[in-house]
Design an enzyme around this catalytic site. Structure first.
Site, PDB file in Angstrom:
ATOM      1  N   CYS A 182      15.121  40.029   4.073  1.00 25.97           N
ATOM      2  CA  CYS A 182      16.303  40.328   3.255  1.00 25.97           C
ATOM      3  C   CYS A 182      15.986  40.355   1.759  1.00 25.97           C
ATOM      4  CB  CYS A 182      17.408  39.319   3.540  1.00 25.97           C
ATOM      5  SG  CYS A 182      17.850  39.258   5.274  1.00 25.97           S
ATOM      6  N   HIS A 188      22.830  38.609  -1.937  1.00 22.55           N
ATOM      7  CA  HIS A 188      22.580  39.081  -0.571  1.00 22.55           C
ATOM      8  C   HIS A 188      23.829  38.789   0.267  1.00 22.55           C
ATOM      9  CE1 HIS A 188      20.856  39.892   3.240  1.00 22.55           C
ATOM     10  NE2 HIS A 188      20.699  38.637   3.605  1.00 22.55           N
ATOM     11  N   ASN A 244      25.482  41.868   7.553  1.00 24.25           N
ATOM     12  CA  ASN A 244      24.184  41.640   6.914  1.00 24.25           C
ATOM     13  C   ASN A 244      23.237  42.781   7.303  1.00 24.25           C
ATOM     14  OD1 ASN A 244      21.653  40.786   6.143  1.00 24.25           O
ATOM     15  ND2 ASN A 244      21.832  38.741   7.033  1.00 24.25           N
TER      16      ASN A 244
HETATM   17  O1  UT7 Z   1      19.897  37.262   6.021  1.00 25.24           O
HETATM   18  C1  UT7 Z   1      19.292  36.035   6.369  1.00 25.24           C
HETATM   19  C2  UT7 Z   1      20.188  34.987   6.011  1.00 25.24           C
HETATM   20  N1  UT7 Z   1      21.144  34.736   7.069  1.00 25.24           N
HETATM   21  C3  UT7 Z   1      21.710  33.582   7.085  1.00 25.24           C
HETATM   22  O2  UT7 Z   1      21.374  32.797   6.220  1.00 25.24           O
HETATM   23  C4  UT7 Z   1      22.719  33.255   8.142  1.00 25.24           C
HETATM   24  C5  UT7 Z   1      23.146  31.855   7.951  1.00 25.24           C
HETATM   25  N2  UT7 Z   1      23.962  31.270   8.988  1.00 25.24           N
HETATM   26  C6  UT7 Z   1      25.246  31.612   9.230  1.00 25.24           C
HETATM   27  O3  UT7 Z   1      25.751  32.532   8.640  1.00 25.24           O
HETATM   28  C7  UT7 Z   1      26.029  30.745  10.179  1.00 25.24           C
HETATM   29  O4  UT7 Z   1      25.275  29.590  10.486  1.00 25.24           O
HETATM   30  C8  UT7 Z   1      26.430  31.469  11.490  1.00 25.24           C
HETATM   31  C9  UT7 Z   1      27.501  32.510  11.199  1.00 25.24           C
HETATM   32  C10 UT7 Z   1      25.221  32.113  12.130  1.00 25.24           C
HETATM   33  C11 UT7 Z   1      27.025  30.464  12.471  1.00 25.24           C
HETATM   34  O5  UT7 Z   1      28.143  29.810  11.883  1.00 25.24           O
HETATM   35  P1  UT7 Z   1      28.306  28.235  11.978  1.00 25.24           P
HETATM   36  O6  UT7 Z   1      29.584  27.899  11.349  1.00 25.24           O
HETATM   37  O7  UT7 Z   1      27.048  27.622  11.432  1.00 25.24           O
HETATM   38  O8  UT7 Z   1      28.437  28.015  13.527  1.00 25.24           O
HETATM   39  P2  UT7 Z   1      27.526  27.123  14.477  1.00 25.24           P
HETATM   40  O9  UT7 Z   1      26.207  27.799  14.693  1.00 25.24           O
HETATM   41  O10 UT7 Z   1      27.530  25.732  13.968  1.00 25.24           O
HETATM   42  O11 UT7 Z   1      28.372  27.207  15.810  1.00 25.24           O
HETATM   43  C12 UT7 Z   1      29.669  26.619  15.925  1.00 25.24           C
HETATM   44  C13 UT7 Z   1      30.231  26.955  17.295  1.00 25.24           C
HETATM   45  C14 UT7 Z   1      29.244  26.700  18.431  1.00 25.24           C
HETATM   46  O12 UT7 Z   1      29.978  26.208  19.523  1.00 25.24           O
HETATM   47  P3  UT7 Z   1      30.002  24.621  19.833  1.00 25.24           P
HETATM   48  O13 UT7 Z   1      28.576  24.232  20.037  1.00 25.24           O
HETATM   49  O14 UT7 Z   1      30.618  23.986  18.616  1.00 25.24           O
HETATM   50  O15 UT7 Z   1      30.836  24.561  21.059  1.00 25.24           O
HETATM   51  C15 UT7 Z   1      28.725  28.077  18.763  1.00 25.24           C
HETATM   52  O16 UT7 Z   1      28.311  28.186  20.103  1.00 25.24           O
HETATM   53  O17 UT7 Z   1      30.549  28.357  17.345  1.00 25.24           O
HETATM   54  C16 UT7 Z   1      29.935  28.934  18.503  1.00 25.24           C
HETATM   55  N3  UT7 Z   1      29.614  30.329  18.201  1.00 25.24           N
HETATM   56  C17 UT7 Z   1      30.491  31.337  18.378  1.00 25.24           C
HETATM   57  N4  UT7 Z   1      31.757  31.356  18.828  1.00 25.24           N
HETATM   58  C18 UT7 Z   1      32.369  32.552  18.872  1.00 25.24           C
HETATM   59  C19 UT7 Z   1      28.463  30.839  17.691  1.00 25.24           C
HETATM   60  N5  UT7 Z   1      28.582  32.167  17.534  1.00 25.24           N
HETATM   61  C20 UT7 Z   1      29.816  32.500  17.961  1.00 25.24           C
HETATM   62  C21 UT7 Z   1      30.529  33.714  18.046  1.00 25.24           C
HETATM   63  N6  UT7 Z   1      31.787  33.698  18.488  1.00 25.24           N
HETATM   64  N7  UT7 Z   1      29.968  34.901  17.653  1.00 25.24           N
END
Ligand code: UT7
Length: 334
Positions: free
Chosen positions: A119, A261, A291
């Protein structure tokens, strides 16, 4: 005594695929919802390239460059270096920059190479272009950020696929005129390889050549540790912005526009609040494209110029972060 040449962004362009995939479309094939994606990422829709041709990374780059050439008032043969930032080149060999040179009909045999810094690739490219121009080694450098991430993403992995999209941004850099204030004032590139497993695609290279088993197990796609990336991203984007401004001796309040970004709206909001910057002076378009890796900044920048937000003479900061963990910030007078 002759003074050091100054670098000017002469023209910009962009291309996004025609096909729009909304969060509601993803709800049909994944255990996800528009509500979750919107709240956690700020993304509403993304563009996906045609797989039958016409929207591959070098095709998108051709359209974006043609627009940039028009805006710069230059001929294609005025370009004497092509830097193509991408993690999704058209093919492993030859480089996409060379393919683009032919597609553009450039006949001057200009130097061409690809740049892999995820990125941050576009910002790395701008830093290189600035050096080439300031040292007089090139007159007009084309810097591309073009990605077809839809081909390397696992469409069954809801934690990653909802984030990404396809797009291209192009920028042409050259020298400023004698009475022109435009210049790249400072750049700051960095990387921390210790976080390389936070976002990777370890299959398909020399270490683990692609096999049918990998494909059967769907191991050949990108993986991301979202929470780890999130934490480092906010810290790094803010830290690098401060570092680059310090190098240029510019205060945050004198910055007219921040183009970060576009990885997650929460990363952007947190970065802006750490920097105590004005969100209204921050260019955000993540809701439309998600992204798009190296393409997010050149696309957001081009749109902001076209919308008459970013104007000549203004001070602009780009700040990028990505796999590797690469990062880079740049401050310039547009
Ligand atoms: O370009 C490179 C740079 N990119 C980044 O830096 C990306 C950085 N990370 C993020 O943007 C976020 O961490 C994400 C959007 C990827 C994830 O968001 P989050 O708030 O950190 O969610 P999480 O990974 O902590 O997941 C929370 C919950 C989980 O369920 P449980 O374990 O709490 O039951 C996931 O399984 O949300 C669930 N989950 C979803 N639910 C519905 C993960 N993805 C999804 C989804 N839809 N698409």
């Amino acid at each position: 005594m002759t003074s050091m040449p100054r670098t000017k962004i002469l023209g910009t362009g962009m291309y996004v695929p025609k096909k729009i995939v909304t969060n509601f479309d993803l709800e049909k094939t994944l255990d996800t919802s528009d509500e979750w994606i919107t709240e956690r990422t700020g993304i509403k829709e993304r563009r996906i390239s045609s797989t039958t041709g016409g929207e591959f990374p070098t095709d998108m780059a051709k359209y974006a460059t043609e627009e940039a050439l028009k805006n710069a008032g230059l001929d294609r043969n005025d370009i004497d270096l092509i830097l193509f930032a991408t993690v999704t080149p058209d093919m492993p060999l030859p480089c996409s920059a060379s393919i683009l040179q032919t597609k553009l009909g450039i006949t001057n045999h200009c130097a061409c190479f690809d740049l892999s810094a995820a990125c941050s690739g576009f910002v790395y490219g701008l830093d290189l272009a600035d050096s080439y121009i300031k040292t007089g080694k090139a007159e007009h450098v084309l810097v591309i950020g073009s990605e077809m991430l839809s081909t390397v993403v696992n469409w069954k992995d809801r934690s990653v696929c909802i984030l990404l999209g396809d797009a291209c941004g192009a920028t042409i850099l050259g020298r400023s005129g004698d009475t022109d204030e435009s210049d790249i004032l400072a750049t700051h590139l960095s990387a921390d390889g210790t976080g390389k497993e936070y976002f990777d695609n370890p299959i398909g290279g020399a270490v683990a050549p692609l096999t049918v088993e990998h494909i059967a197990k769907r191991e050949h796609f990108m993986h991301m540790k979202g929470r780890d990336m999130f934490k480092v991203a906010t810290r790094t984007l803010a830290k690098n912005t401060r570092t680059v401004l310090k190098k240029a001796d510019i205060q945050m309040e004198n910055v007219d526009w921040l183009v970060p970004h576009q990885a997650n709206i929460r990363i952007i909001n947190t970065t802006v609040s750490i920097l105590k910057f004005d969100i209204n002076k921050t260019v955000i378009n993540i809701e439309k494209y998600g992204n798009t890796s190296s393409a997010t900044i050149p696309v957001a920048f081009h749109e902001a110029i076209m919308e008459n937000k970013i104007k000549r003479g203004q001070t602009v900061v780009f700040s990028a972060f990505g796999a590797g963990l690469t990062s880079g910030s740049i401050v310039f007078k547009y």
